[in-house]
Design a protein around this motif. Structure first.
Motif, PDB file in Angstrom:
ATOM      1  N   MET A 183      10.224   4.569   6.585  1.00 53.30           N
ATOM      2  CA  MET A 183      11.163   3.866   6.300  1.00 53.30           C
ATOM      3  C   MET A 183      10.070   2.155   6.536  1.00 53.30           C
ATOM      4  SD  MET A 183      14.721   5.270   6.133  1.00 53.30           S
ATOM      5  CE  MET A 183      14.382   6.254   7.395  1.00 53.30           C
ATOM      6  N   LEU A 184      10.304   1.003   6.229  1.00 58.58           N
ATOM      7  CA  LEU A 184       9.735  -0.205   6.345  1.00 58.58           C
ATOM      8  C   LEU A 184      10.546  -1.614   5.829  1.00 58.58           C
ATOM      9  CD1 LEU A 184       6.162   1.220   6.342  1.00 58.58           C
ATOM     10  CD2 LEU A 184       7.063   0.484   8.624  1.00 58.58           C
ATOM     11  N   TYR A 185      10.788  -2.133   6.982  1.00 59.22           N
ATOM     12  CA  TYR A 185      11.695  -3.336   6.561  1.00 59.22           C
ATOM     13  C   TYR A 185      10.906  -3.977   6.790  1.00 59.22           C
ATOM     14  CZ  TYR A 185      14.528  -7.007   5.142  1.00 59.22           C
ATOM     15  OH  TYR A 185      15.323  -7.883   5.073  1.00 59.22           O
ATOM     16  N   TYR A 186      10.301  -4.992   6.245  1.00 58.67           N
ATOM     17  CA  TYR A 186       9.794  -6.898   7.095  1.00 58.67           C
ATOM     18  C   TYR A 186      10.852  -7.667   6.205  1.00 58.67           C
ATOM     19  CZ  TYR A 186       5.515  -3.487   6.004  1.00 58.67           C
ATOM     20  OH  TYR A 186       5.024  -2.609   6.038  1.00 58.67           O
ATOM     21  N   PRO A 187      11.001  -8.996   7.471  1.00 62.69           N
ATOM     22  CA  PRO A 187      12.182  -9.370   7.524  1.00 62.69           C
ATOM     23  C   PRO A 187      11.788  -9.986   6.821  1.00 62.69           C
ATOM     24  CG  PRO A 187      11.998  -8.809   9.929  1.00 62.69           C
ATOM     25  CD  PRO A 187      10.947  -7.864   9.140  1.00 62.69           C
ATOM     26  N   ALA A 188      12.733 -11.711   6.043  1.00 62.38           N
ATOM     27  CA  ALA A 188      12.112 -12.491   5.262  1.00 62.38           C
ATOM     28  C   ALA A 188      11.805 -13.709   7.356  1.00 62.38           C
ATOM     29  CB  ALA A 188      13.474 -12.917   4.894  1.00 62.38           C
ATOM     30  N   SER A 219       8.253  -5.269  -4.692  1.00 62.08           N
ATOM     31  CA  SER A 219       7.086  -5.933  -5.809  1.00 62.08           C
ATOM     32  C   SER A 219       6.818  -7.233  -5.352  1.00 62.08           C
ATOM     33  CB  SER A 219       8.005  -6.809  -6.820  1.00 62.08           C
ATOM     34  OG  SER A 219       9.068  -7.169  -6.616  1.00 62.08           O
ATOM     35  N   GLU A 220       7.029  -7.633  -3.429  1.00 68.98           N
ATOM     36  CA  GLU A 220       7.087  -8.230  -2.607  1.00 68.98           C
ATOM     37  C   GLU A 220       5.761  -9.069  -1.977  1.00 68.98           C
ATOM     38  OE1 GLU A 220       9.832 -10.978  -3.022  1.00 68.98           O
ATOM     39  OE2 GLU A 220      11.091  -9.030  -3.545  1.00 68.98           O
ATOM     40  N   GLY A 221       4.542  -7.958  -1.882  1.00 73.40           N
ATOM     41  CA  GLY A 221       3.480  -8.132  -1.650  1.00 73.40           C
ATOM     42  C   GLY A 221       3.193  -7.933  -0.519  1.00 73.40           C
ATOM     43  N   GLY A 222       1.668  -8.475  -0.071  1.00 75.84           N
ATOM     44  CA  GLY A 222       1.258  -9.016   1.274  1.00 75.84           C
ATOM     45  C   GLY A 222       0.794  -7.953   1.754  1.00 75.84           C
ATOM     46  N   LEU A 223       0.301  -6.926   0.581  1.00 76.85           N
ATOM     47  CA  LEU A 223      -0.925  -5.244   1.318  1.00 76.85           C
ATOM     48  C   LEU A 223      -2.083  -5.889   1.018  1.00 76.85           C
ATOM     49  CD1 LEU A 223      -0.865  -2.506   2.373  1.00 76.85           C
ATOM     50  CD2 LEU A 223      -0.582  -1.631   0.119  1.00 76.85           C
ATOM     51  N   GLU A 224      -2.842  -6.382   2.160  1.00 74.92           N
ATOM     52  CA  GLU A 224      -4.282  -6.311   1.587  1.00 74.92           C
ATOM     53  C   GLU A 224      -5.053  -5.451   2.191  1.00 74.92           C
ATOM     54  OE1 GLU A 224      -4.135 -11.371   1.752  1.00 74.92           O
ATOM     55  OE2 GLU A 224      -4.952  -9.891   3.871  1.00 74.92           O
ATOM     56  N   VAL A 225      -6.318  -4.822   1.280  1.00 75.53           N
ATOM     57  CA  VAL A 225      -6.982  -4.021   2.148  1.00 75.53           C
ATOM     58  C   VAL A 225      -8.103  -4.753   1.617  1.00 75.53           C
ATOM     59  CG1 VAL A 225      -5.772  -1.828   0.719  1.00 75.53           C
ATOM     60  CG2 VAL A 225      -7.471  -3.103  -0.890  1.00 75.53           C
ATOM     61  N   GLN A 226      -9.637  -3.238   2.536  1.00 76.07           N
ATOM     62  CA  GLN A 226     -10.757  -4.099   3.057  1.00 76.07           C
ATOM     63  C   GLN A 226     -11.961  -2.476   2.126  1.00 76.07           C
ATOM     64  OE1 GLN A 226     -12.060  -4.152   6.879  1.00 76.07           O
ATOM     65  NE2 GLN A 226     -12.225  -6.638   6.864  1.00 76.07           N
ATOM     66  N   LEU A 227     -11.928  -3.230   0.509  1.00 78.02           N
ATOM     67  CA  LEU A 227     -12.487  -1.953   0.214  1.00 78.02           C
ATOM     68  C   LEU A 227     -13.936  -1.953   0.811  1.00 78.02           C
ATOM     69  CD1 LEU A 227     -12.099  -3.316  -3.634  1.00 78.02           C
ATOM     70  CD2 LEU A 227     -10.820  -1.398  -2.291  1.00 78.02           C
ATOM     71  N   GLY A 278      13.326 -10.474   1.839  1.00 82.82           N
ATOM     72  CA  GLY A 278      12.644  -9.266   2.661  1.00 82.82           C
ATOM     73  C   GLY A 278      11.633  -8.462   2.417  1.00 82.82           C
ATOM     74  N   ARG A 279      10.831  -7.718   2.617  1.00 80.66           N
ATOM     75  CA  ARG A 279       9.628  -7.214   2.092  1.00 80.66           C
ATOM     76  C   ARG A 279      10.725  -5.617   2.145  1.00 80.66           C
ATOM     77  NH1 ARG A 279       5.237  -4.126   2.762  1.00 80.66           N
ATOM     78  NH2 ARG A 279       3.652  -4.183   0.704  1.00 80.66           N
ATOM     79  N   HIS A 280      10.454  -4.399   0.989  1.00 79.17           N
ATOM     80  CA  HIS A 280      10.768  -3.130   2.047  1.00 79.17           C
ATOM     81  C   HIS A 280       9.695  -1.753   1.150  1.00 79.17           C
ATOM     82  CE1 HIS A 280      15.071  -4.813   1.283  1.00 79.17           C
ATOM     83  NE2 HIS A 280      14.978  -3.551   1.962  1.00 79.17           N
TER      84      HIS A 280
END
Length: 330
Positions: A183-188, A219-227, A278-280
């Motif tokens: 479980m992950l929570y990224y604070p505001a 839906s808060e976003g922030g995930l990035e990848v390198q294809l 915050g992000r879950h």
């Protein structure tokens, strides 16, 4: 604020570009395992990532677990400390600024690792519904993982149950299998708190350690990848109801890098109205049993290639944990 909204409207994501494969698991019985396997094979060899839709896990189950983690984070610090992750093990609560994937950048997130579904590892007493909600979702993700393993067996044309048998001890304890529901929570991020996010990231760049990861995110976003083949960081975006799957480093080694282990990170969003929420997310890391020997020759059509070094799953994953936690055993 107007400029922020304009930037947000123009923010392109892999979802908005239809650049992530989508695999439909509806009615995914035995008759469809070959089709799913071929789609996974194409996704892992070309992109390293895919969205799974119609997977049968309700949004309510996922939201219940997010709510339970919020309840845990509202508990007094002395209660949280009872469940804190200890050196030498993987289960338990991890507070912000402890994990550092690059060994230096501050990472702003709360995490709770579940490696075994028992009362010792789950805070049942202070949160009576916590165990039931976690166990229900964990078992669903474990069942989905088993189906995916069967599909990969079909795609790679290896003996039936080869992968399933080597992952048979998922969620029975990290002493035998390092699979983890996290479980992950990224604070505001509140800009009027000086230095809160300066030089920090929500999750540093890394590849996952094991076979594959299933990720449910809000839906808060922030995930990035390198294809594959690119050093450019690209925002993934949100596909409602989908579970993201990405290959891990161990699977990449197993398949002689035919399957990509995708570098990814979670950045602090630049949009003010997003960063102040915050992000879950929930990640299920599917790992082989610790004693499994990772032998690429077992999955190779070329039986003459025998120069690959063989490691146990435990050796490979333990080294990654040591790197993340600054040399301490995980």
């Amino acid at each position: 604020m107007i400029n922020t909204k304009i930037r947000d409207d123009k923010l392109q994501t892999l979802v908005s570009r239809s650049a992530v494969p989508i695999i439909d698991l509806a009615h995914c019985g035995k008759s469809l395992v070959n089709r799913v396997g071929q789609q996974l094979h194409k996704a892992f060899t070309e992109k390293g990532i895919a969205f799974l839709v119609n997977h049968g896990i309700s949004e309510e189950k996922i939201k219940n677990v997010w709510d339970q983690f919020d309840n845990f984070l509202d508990l007094p610090a002395e209660v949280q400390d009872r469940y804190r992750r200890k050196d030498g093990g993987n289960s338990g609560y991890v507070s912000p600024r402890v994990e550092r994937f690059d060994k230096k950048t501050t990472e702003l997130r709360h995490a709770f690792n579940i490696c075994q579904l028992d009362d010792r590892n789950i805070p049942k007493e202070p949160l009576p519904d916590f165990a039931d909600d976690i166990t229900t979702l964990a078992n669903d993700l474990k069942a989905m993982s088993t189906y995916i393993l069967k599909a990969m067996e079909a795609a790679l044309e290896i003996p039936a149950a080869y992968f399933v048998d080597k992952h048979s001890q998922m969620l029975t304890g990290d002493d035998v299998n390092m699979s983890t529901l996290r479980m992950l929570y990224y604070p505001a991020i509140v800009d009027d708190e000086p230095g809160q996010s300066e030089g920090a990231i929500r999750c540093g760049a890394h590849v996952d350690y094991g076979t594959f990861t299933l990720l449910a995110q809000d839906s808060e976003g922030g995930l990035e990848v390198q294809l594959p083949g690119s050093e450019k960081w690209e925002r993934v975006g949100h596909l409602p109801g989908a579970i993201l799957i990405n290959g891990g480093e161990l699977l990449s080694i197993w398949t002689r890098k035919r399957y990509h282990a995708l570098p990814h990170r979670v950045v602090i969003p630049e949009q003010d109205h997003v960063r102040t929420r915050g992000r879950h997310s929930i990640a299920f890391f599917c790992h082989p049993n610790n004693s499994t020997m990772i032998a690429p020759n077992d999955l190779s059509e070329d039986a003459e290639q025998t120069d690959d070094k063989v490691y146990s799953a435990y050796e490979l994953i333990q080294q990654k944990f040591n790197d993340t936690y600054g040399g301490r055993s995980k």
